[in-house]
Every structure is written in C-alpha cells, then in structure tokens.
Design a protein around this motif. Structure first.
Motif, PDB file in Angstrom:
ATOM      1  N   PHE A  87      11.648  13.339  -9.256  1.00 40.47           N
ATOM      2  CA  PHE A  87      10.649  12.499  -9.893  1.00 40.47           C
ATOM      3  C   PHE A  87      10.681  12.607 -11.401  1.00 40.47           C
ATOM      4  CE2 PHE A  87       9.301  11.852  -5.714  1.00 40.47           C
ATOM      5  CZ  PHE A  87       8.650  10.649  -5.749  1.00 40.47           C
ATOM      6  N   VAL A  88      10.954  13.813 -11.886  1.00 40.56           N
ATOM      7  CA  VAL A  88      11.026  14.003 -13.325  1.00 40.56           C
ATOM      8  C   VAL A  88      12.185  13.199 -13.899  1.00 40.56           C
ATOM      9  CG1 VAL A  88      11.622  15.717 -15.042  1.00 40.56           C
ATOM     10  CG2 VAL A  88       9.888  16.228 -13.352  1.00 40.56           C
ATOM     11  N   VAL A  89      13.326  13.255 -13.217  1.00 34.68           N
ATOM     12  CA  VAL A  89      14.492  12.501 -13.693  1.00 34.68           C
ATOM     13  C   VAL A  89      14.209  11.004 -13.605  1.00 34.68           C
ATOM     14  CG1 VAL A  89      16.909  11.981 -13.254  1.00 34.68           C
ATOM     15  CG2 VAL A  89      16.111  14.333 -13.132  1.00 34.68           C
ATOM     16  N   LEU A  90      13.553  10.603 -12.510  1.00 32.50           N
ATOM     17  CA  LEU A  90      13.210   9.193 -12.339  1.00 32.50           C
ATOM     18  C   LEU A  90      12.320   8.714 -13.482  1.00 32.50           C
ATOM     19  CD1 LEU A  90      13.168   6.733 -10.253  1.00 32.50           C
ATOM     20  CD2 LEU A  90      10.904   7.566  -9.698  1.00 32.50           C
ATOM     21  N   GLN A  91      11.292   9.515 -13.807  1.00 33.83           N
ATOM     22  CA  GLN A  91      10.392   9.162 -14.907  1.00 33.83           C
ATOM     23  C   GLN A  91      11.160   9.000 -16.199  1.00 33.83           C
ATOM     24  OE1 GLN A  91       7.237  11.893 -15.465  1.00 33.83           O
ATOM     25  NE2 GLN A  91       6.116  11.258 -13.666  1.00 33.83           N
ATOM     26  N   ARG A  92      12.112   9.911 -16.394  1.00 40.42           N
ATOM     27  CA  ARG A  92      12.898   9.907 -17.619  1.00 40.42           C
ATOM     28  C   ARG A  92      13.722   8.614 -17.718  1.00 40.42           C
ATOM     29  NH1 ARG A  92      12.377  11.098 -22.402  1.00 40.42           N
ATOM     30  NH2 ARG A  92      14.353  10.737 -23.418  1.00 40.42           N
ATOM     31  N   LEU A 126      13.088   5.797 -16.221  1.00 39.87           N
ATOM     32  CA  LEU A 126      12.180   4.667 -16.431  1.00 39.87           C
ATOM     33  C   LEU A 126      11.735   4.600 -17.877  1.00 39.87           C
ATOM     34  CD1 LEU A 126       9.932   4.793 -13.266  1.00 39.87           C
ATOM     35  CD2 LEU A 126      11.752   3.189 -13.817  1.00 39.87           C
ATOM     36  N   ALA A 127      11.405   5.776 -18.451  1.00 38.46           N
ATOM     37  CA  ALA A 127      10.934   5.807 -19.837  1.00 38.46           C
ATOM     38  C   ALA A 127      12.029   5.281 -20.756  1.00 38.46           C
ATOM     39  CB  ALA A 127      10.540   7.225 -20.221  1.00 38.46           C
ATOM     40  N   ARG A 128      13.271   5.669 -20.497  1.00 38.88           N
ATOM     41  CA  ARG A 128      14.385   5.226 -21.341  1.00 38.88           C
ATOM     42  C   ARG A 128      14.553   3.728 -21.244  1.00 38.88           C
ATOM     43  NH1 ARG A 128      19.255   9.499 -21.136  1.00 38.88           N
ATOM     44  NH2 ARG A 128      18.314  11.000 -22.549  1.00 38.88           N
ATOM     45  N   ARG A 129      14.436   3.202 -19.991  1.00 37.58           N
ATOM     46  CA  ARG A 129      14.629   1.772 -19.812  1.00 37.58           C
ATOM     47  C   ARG A 129      13.505   1.015 -20.492  1.00 37.58           C
ATOM     48  NH1 ARG A 129      15.551  -0.188 -13.856  1.00 37.58           N
ATOM     49  NH2 ARG A 129      13.391  -0.744 -14.186  1.00 37.58           N
ATOM     50  N   GLY A 130      12.274   1.642 -20.467  1.00 41.07           N
ATOM     51  CA  GLY A 130      11.144   0.995 -21.118  1.00 41.07           C
ATOM     52  C   GLY A 130      11.354   0.882 -22.621  1.00 41.07           C
ATOM     53  N   VAL A 131      11.995   1.898 -23.210  1.00 48.97           N
ATOM     54  CA  VAL A 131      12.231   1.901 -24.657  1.00 48.97           C
ATOM     55  C   VAL A 131      13.304   0.887 -25.010  1.00 48.97           C
ATOM     56  CG1 VAL A 131      13.162   3.281 -26.548  1.00 48.97           C
ATOM     57  CG2 VAL A 131      11.474   4.271 -25.002  1.00 48.97           C
ATOM     58  N   ALA A 132      14.334   0.810 -24.190  1.00 53.69           N
ATOM     59  CA  ALA A 132      15.502  -0.018 -24.526  1.00 53.69           C
ATOM     60  C   ALA A 132      15.200  -1.519 -24.511  1.00 53.69           C
ATOM     61  CB  ALA A 132      16.627   0.253 -23.531  1.00 53.69           C
TER      62      ALA A 132
END
Lengths: 349, 331
Positions: B318-323, B325-331
């Motif tokens: 889940f931590v990796v998944l969040q990461r 998602l967060a990266r995709r949100g920034v990009a």
C-alpha cells in the motif's frame, strides 16, 4: 554554558548524584579477575547496545529520516546467529560462532539496504518505510527461531559480552571504537557535511552534486549494522535469542537518546557526542530506577516524567518564554540600573 | 470548446479516482481475500464469519477512527495501545472499589479525552514533535497501569458482564455484539464530523498545509489539539470495548496495538503526511487485518507470526501504491 544547555548534561549529572546519595559506593570501580566491575562499568556495559543503536539512528535522523526497525533488526540478528550456532554440527567452535555473526551482520546489511531502497529510491517517507520492517521483522525473527527461545553454549559467542580487553568489557570497547570511528569519519572527512546537507535539503544537495541517494542508502545500512551488533551483544549476554522480546522498544529508546542529545528530528543538525550523552542518560535512568528502589513496574512512569521534563526544558518555545520572563524581571528596576552597572552586567549573563 | 470540455472531463475523471483509488483498492483486496477464504474453507463465506470480523475487531475500528483524525493532520499518536490498557485497568480497579458501572465508563471516557487534551496542548503550544510527546504518553499510560495493579483484575460487575454476553440479533441466525453497534455509531459520527462540519474541513486543511490553513484564518489550534482529544477519547472507548471483550483489566493488554491501528489507517489509504484519507478506508483496513487473522485461524497449521509478516507485506504494497499514485498526481 550555552553549549552545556544545548546538550543537556544536567539530567545525567542529577541522576548520578541521586545514585551517589542513595548508594555512597556508586562511583567505586574495582578490578577483579582482569575485568573492571562497578555500577559505572555496568552502566557502560549495559548501555553499549543502546548507544550503538542510537549512533546509527543519529545519522539516519540527520538525513531527515527515522528508523523504526532497529528493535526488530536486533531480534533478527540474535535469532540468525543463535539459530546458526545451535543447528550447526559443531555448536561450540569459534568458527561456527564467527560464521553465525557474519551471517547476522550480512542479513542486517541487506535489511538496511532494503530500508534505504524504500526511502532513497522509491522516495517513501522513512517513518512508513521502516514501519514495514518493524511490523514484519519480528515475524521474520520468529520464523527463523520457529517461535522458540534458542539457547546456545558457545564460548566464543558468549565472549562478545562476557570478555574484557585491557580490563574493559568488550562491549564497551566495541561501542567506543565505533563511536570514535564515526566521529572521525564525519568530522574529518566531507561525509559529515554531506549528511547534514542531505538532511537540510535533499533536492538542493542533489543539484549541488551531492549523491543524496547513496548517502541515504549508506546511513540506513549503517544503522542496521549498528542494530545488528547491538543484537549480538544482547543475545550473547544471555546466551540465547528471544525473537519476541529482544530489542523490544529499543528503537524508541534510541530515538529518545538521539533527541535528548540535541539532534533535531527535522534533520540537518546532529551531534554524535550528544547521542552518547543521551544514551548514557537513559541507561543511567534505568539503573537509577533499580538502585533507588523504585519498583521496576513503576519505572515507565518515572521514565515518562523524565522524558517530559527534559523535552519541556529543551523546547525552544518554553525556553523563549522563560527568557522573556527573566528579561522582564531584569528590566524591572530601570532607574537603579545605571548606578550599579558592573554588578548587573556580571550577574545577568 | 469541445477540447476544453474534454480536458475538464478528463481532469475530473482522473482526479476523483486518484483520491478514492486507495480505498477502492483496499475494498477490492478485502473482497478478494474474503472470497479466497470462502473458496478454500467450507464454512468461511458465511454472514456470521463476516460479522465476527467486526465483533473481534470493534475496539480496533474505534482506535483506527481516532488515529485517522490524528494522521489526517499530519500527526501520529503512539499512545493509543497504552491508553487502551490503562482504560481496562482503571475500569477494572474502580469496579473492584465498588463504583457504579455507568460512572466508571464516564470516568474512563473523560480521562482518555483529558489525556489526549494534555498531549495535544503540549504538541501544539510548546511545539514538540507529536512522535516524542505521544511516546512519552505511551510510557506514562503503560506505567500507570502497573501503578494501579501488577496482576490482572477480573471484572464481575453485572452490567459489564451483561454487555459482554449480549448478542444483538440481526435476523436469521446472525448476531453482533453491542460493541459492534458502538463502533458503527463512532464511525458514523466520525464521517459526519470529518465531511460535514467546519472542524472536519479544518482537519483536512491543517494536514494539507498548516501554514496556509493558519493564513486563511482557520482555527488551527482547535483542530490540532482537538484531534488528540478525539484520539484519546476513542482510545478510552476502545479500552472499554476491549474490557467487554476480555472482562478483565491487565497492564499487558493491547501491547503493540498502536501499530495495528497505524497499519489499518495506512492500508486504508490515508497518507501519513496528512491531508488525505477517509475514515471508511481505515475501517476497511481493520477488516483486512481481521481477515488475515481469520484465514490464519482457519488454516490452523500456520503459525501466528505469519500474520505479522503478511501485515508487513500489505503495508509495503500500500505504501508503494500510494507513492506511485502521488507521483502520477504530480506529473
């Protein structure tokens, strides 16, 4: 004086004096069978694992990280070494012990690299990245020992905590050597500055040409190795590996030691000497609890109170408040101030 | 014109799932695990096994709700497990001293809230890290348990026993315990407070960016102290539910439960940096943890430490998944 306040020596001094008041022979150190004995030596000997774990934690925290997996790495390293020794065909030979120790250290390095990978490479917050190993690690240790307490009977392994070098317990020698090495490397080479740079601003230091990732990676591996050595000391001390309880909450004590020593949890500012002071303070506190006769069950309350006191005294906000009050008191008699300038100047600072 | 509409639709279509995606993934995981259990074991996929998940974890649900509030502001509360233990001890000791059970429950709840208030005040006004303050709180609460009594104190108060043994029928053969109802009410209140009150919006705002929240004139102090009061009260309530579950007070109750609560919140998709997450996600997180335990107990041959390893692995996923998602949100 200001430096003394920033790295609070007073809790340690107060605790030592308290011990002296309760037990006049507290500072006595005697030589017996080629090894030093005494309460102070006990504090150093029993505090060595915590001091080592806190040292690794200091560098991690200096890079703006945190390592919650220290306690489980302690359990894993003890479990691996003891299981290897107990299951080998020749459980008493020094070679077996050495291989076991080597295995434990190698596995710890791998676990540290894993933490470093999550933090440096995947960019996961350190507190969660290491929470993963904190949660799963104790399960791994139990998997290794099959849920049993593994006892070993190996003279070499017992010697890690039982033997002495020039009358000083080996644990103390090892801890002191690692501290000296780290102090030397961080203060005499650029590495210390680089660690601080990464802690203050990882992105800026990367742009400035610092290899942030490798540095973060290194500190997590180092922290895990420190924890593994601490774990070997702890399990050698009792000649057994207890996957359930070895190193339980050690990470919290280590973080406390680091913060008491004046290292900022926000990263970038750290003090090796301060951490040593913090670790000794915590160990002295534990010893005091026994020697003063506080029931060990209540020790947690005592510990909590000391922690709260130390942090309240250290909090910038509280100190600013106190300074303001002191200044107001100093400013109170303004007309008389010109008459006795020398006295006020002398006592004010 | 159509291009703009397309872009708006596209942006909206992307943003909504990103926000809800962790919760959806947790839900899918829960369903999958439960279905997997149902395929593997005959009596697994029954309504009562599902309800038992809630019965056995009602206190953890309440804890996770309190923890969600704290983590949403970017804080953390390490004291919750110890406060649960302290609550069981206080309740058992006061009952032994002959207090009325209703008064005992009140004292425990108020005590938990005051404990949280003290920690929150120190965190906010003296600007000491939540990690350190709640760590001290953890030591203090656990130590106070030992001050009250070293041994386990059994509870034989009739009201406590009645609550512990009552089964609330839900029609058919199904039933839940009163604790489940309490936990459900807590979750409902939490959802209401977080999404439909000014306090709840402030909690999200503070977690997103405390500086901006303050400059906007939001009541940052109220939110930052308030979440610890909520967490303290939730821990005390969870302590009461745990008391009903165990019918005893003991210093070694709930050791490490703060880790379970944090794990449930993270698996439920709440960011530990604050500002993003849902109470229902945390509830699902608790259910996932509970399902792991249930599967292990159905399997029988697997040792208990596998649950820790599996929980650790899930955390990782889940931590990796969040990461990602967060990266995709920034990009």
């Amino acid at each position: 004086m200001r430096d003394l306040l920033r790295r609070p020596v007073w809790p340690l001094v107060a605790l030592l004096l308290l011990n002296l008041a309760v037990m006049p022979s507290f500072f006595a150190v005697r030589l017996q069978d080629g090894r030093l004995y005494g309460s102070l030596i006990d504090i150093l000997h029993n505090g060595a694992p915590l001091a080592l774990a806190a040292l690794g934690m200091t560098l991690v925290i200096a890079t703006r990280g945190i390592d919650l997996s220290v306690g489980t790495v302690v359990a894993i390293s003890g479990a691996v070494a003891c299981t290897w020794i107990a299951s080998s065909p020749d459980p008493a030979s020094p070679g077996t012990a050495l291989t076991g120790i080597g295995l434990a250290l190698a596995l710890a390095a791998a676990l540290g690299a894993w933490n470093g990978f999550l933090v440096a490479r995947l960019g996961i917050q350190p507190i969660i990245a290491t929470l993963v190993l904190m949660t799963a690690g104790r399960g791994l240790a139990q998997l290794v020992t099959d849920g049993q307490i593994i006892t070993v009977n190996n003279g070499f392994f017992a010697g890690i905590s039982g033997s002495a070098l020039l009358a000083v317990p080996l644990t103390v020698v090892v801890a002191a050597a690692v501290y000296a090495l780290v102090a030397l490397v961080t203060r005499r080479t650029a590495l210390g500055t680089l660690v601080e740079a990464v802690g203050i601003n990882p992105e800026a230091s990367r742009l400035a040409g610092v290899r942030s990732q490798s540095i973060v990676w290194t500190v997590y591996v180092f922290a895990a190795l420190c924890a593994a050595v601490a774990g070997l000391m702890i399990s050698s001390n009792v000649n057994a590996a207890d996957a359930n309880n070895a190193g339980l909450w050690l990470e919290l004590d280590a973080i406390l030691a680091v913060v008491i020593g004046g290292t900022s949890l926000a990263g970038g500012r750290y003090s090796i000497a301060g951490t040593l002071l913090g670790a000794l303070t915590i160990q002295t506190l534990t010893t005091t609890i026994y020697s003063v006769g506080i029931p060990p069950e209540v020790s947690l309350v005592f510990k909590a109170l000391v922690v709260i006191l130390v942090f309240l005294a250290q909090a910038p906000k509280v100190r600013a408040l106190m300074r303001r009050r002191r200044r107001r008191r100093d400013d109170a008699p303004p007309p008389a101030a010109t008459a006795v300038p020398a006295e006020t100047a002398g006592s004010g600072r | 014109m159509t291009a703009v509409a397309e872009r708006v639709r596209h942006a909206a279509g992307r943003r909504v799932p990103t926000r809800f995606l962790p919760v959806v993934v947790t839900f899918a995981l829960f369903v999958l695990m439960f279905a997997g259990g149902g395929l593997r074991y005959e009596s697994f996929a029954s309504g009562q096994v599902l309800l038992n998940l809630l019965i056995d974890n009602s206190f953890l649900v309440v804890l996770a709700v309190g923890m969600t509030f704290v983590i949403l502001t970017g804080g953390i509360d390490l004291s919750v497990g110890s406060v649960v233990a302290l609550s069981t001890m206080v309740a058992a000791a006061l009952l032994r001293a002959g207090w009325s059970p209703v008064l005992v429950m009140l004292v425990v709840l108020v005590g938990g809230a005051v404990f949280g208030l003290a920690m929150g005040a120190v965190i906010h006004y003296l600007e000491i890290q939540p990690f350190i303050v709640t760590l001290a709180g953890m030591f203090l609460a656990r130590g106070l348990c030992y001050v009250i009594d070293l041994e386990s104190i059994p509870i034989d108060d009739p009201l406590f026993r009645t609550i512990a043994q009552t089964a609330v029928p839900l029609g058919g053969e199904l039933f839940v315990s009163p604790s489940v109802l309490v936990a459900t009410v807590v979750v409902a209140i939490a959802v209401y407070v977080l999404h439909l009150t000014r306090f709840g919006r402030t909690v999200y705002a503070v977690g997103g960016n405390p500086q901006s929240a303050m400059l906007m004139g939001l009541r940052v102090a109220q939110a930052r102290v308030g979440v610890y009061v909520i967490s303290g009260a939730c821990s005390a309530l969870a302590g009461l539910l745990f008391t009903f579950y165990m019918l005893s007070g003991y210093s070694l109750h709930a050791v490490g439960m703060e880790l379970d609560a944090i794990a449930a919140v993270v698996i439920g998709g709440t960011l530990l940096t604050g500002g993003s997450g849902f109470v229902l996600g945390s509830v699902l997180g608790v259910l996932v943890l509970g399902t792991i335990q249930t599967i292990l107990s159905f399997e029988g041959t697997l040792s208990s430490w596998w649950s820790r390893i599996v929980i650790g692995l899930l955390l990782l996923v889940f931590v990796v998944l969040q990461r990602v998602l967060a990266r995709r949100g920034v990009a």
